[in-house]
Write a protein that holds these residues in place. Sequence first.
Motif, mmCIF file in Angstrom:
data_model
loop_
_atom_site.group_PDB
_atom_site.id
_atom_site.type_symbol
_atom_site.label_atom_id
_atom_site.label_comp_id
_atom_site.label_asym_id
_atom_site.label_seq_id
_atom_site.Cartn_x
_atom_site.Cartn_y
_atom_site.Cartn_z
ATOM 1 N N TYR A 49 1.101 -0.973 -0.100
ATOM 2 C CA TYR A 49 0.175 -0.178 0.031
ATOM 3 C C TYR A 49 0.825 1.434 0.028
ATOM 4 N N ARG A 50 1.728 1.295 0.772
ATOM 5 C CA ARG A 50 2.716 2.343 0.832
ATOM 6 C C ARG A 50 3.450 2.828 -0.434
ATOM 7 N N ASP A 51 4.008 1.517 -1.182
ATOM 8 C CA ASP A 51 4.413 1.763 -2.305
ATOM 9 C C ASP A 51 3.602 2.407 -3.436
ATOM 10 N N VAL A 56 1.604 7.006 -6.517
ATOM 11 C CA VAL A 56 0.575 8.154 -6.651
ATOM 12 C C VAL A 56 0.939 9.731 -6.413
ATOM 13 N N GLU A 57 1.583 9.613 -5.195
ATOM 14 C CA GLU A 57 1.865 11.009 -4.657
ATOM 15 C C GLU A 57 2.850 11.601 -5.762
ATOM 16 N N SER A 77 -2.573 7.473 4.671
ATOM 17 C CA SER A 77 -1.783 6.369 3.946
ATOM 18 C C SER A 77 -2.867 5.469 3.476
ATOM 19 N N ASN A 78 -4.298 5.775 3.289
ATOM 20 C CA ASN A 78 -5.171 5.091 2.905
ATOM 21 C C ASN A 78 -5.145 4.975 1.250
ATOM 22 N N LEU A 83 -6.138 5.917 -4.912
ATOM 23 C CA LEU A 83 -6.618 5.230 -6.072
ATOM 24 C C LEU A 83 -8.015 6.059 -6.617
ATOM 25 N N GLU A 84 -8.781 6.534 -5.579
ATOM 26 C CA GLU A 84 -9.900 7.199 -6.004
ATOM 27 C C GLU A 84 -9.414 8.568 -6.829
#
Length: 126
Positions: A49-51, A56-57, A77-78, A83-84
Amino acid sequence: MNIEINGVTLQADFMDADFMEKFEPALYTMRDGINESKNRKDQMVAAGYRDLNRCVETFFNTIWGDEASGRLFGNSSNVMLHLEAMARIETAYREERKQFNDFSNRYTQQQNSFRAAQGHKKPKRS
């Protein structure tokens, strides 16, 4: 075009060559980073998830400046929030591409109709 994500308005112009010059490479870099992360076998879910969030960031920071991801996601960190945000970008991009395609198809059809009315034949392609 204004795109609102998590209460933040971003400016995007998918029909502008300068904007697309930043957008496309950033998109490909993000995609490659996410795919690379997904292929790691020994990774814990949280690390994955963090990757994904980092990819994205980085995408948002590359296009809209270093502070963009902080404004959009804060300390979250959601993974779904990230993704949204990408889904909003994809939707906006598709809308502008559709508008472009509709316009260019109409123009192309008008040109072909004009040529036919003038007795011109379409050039043959080799």
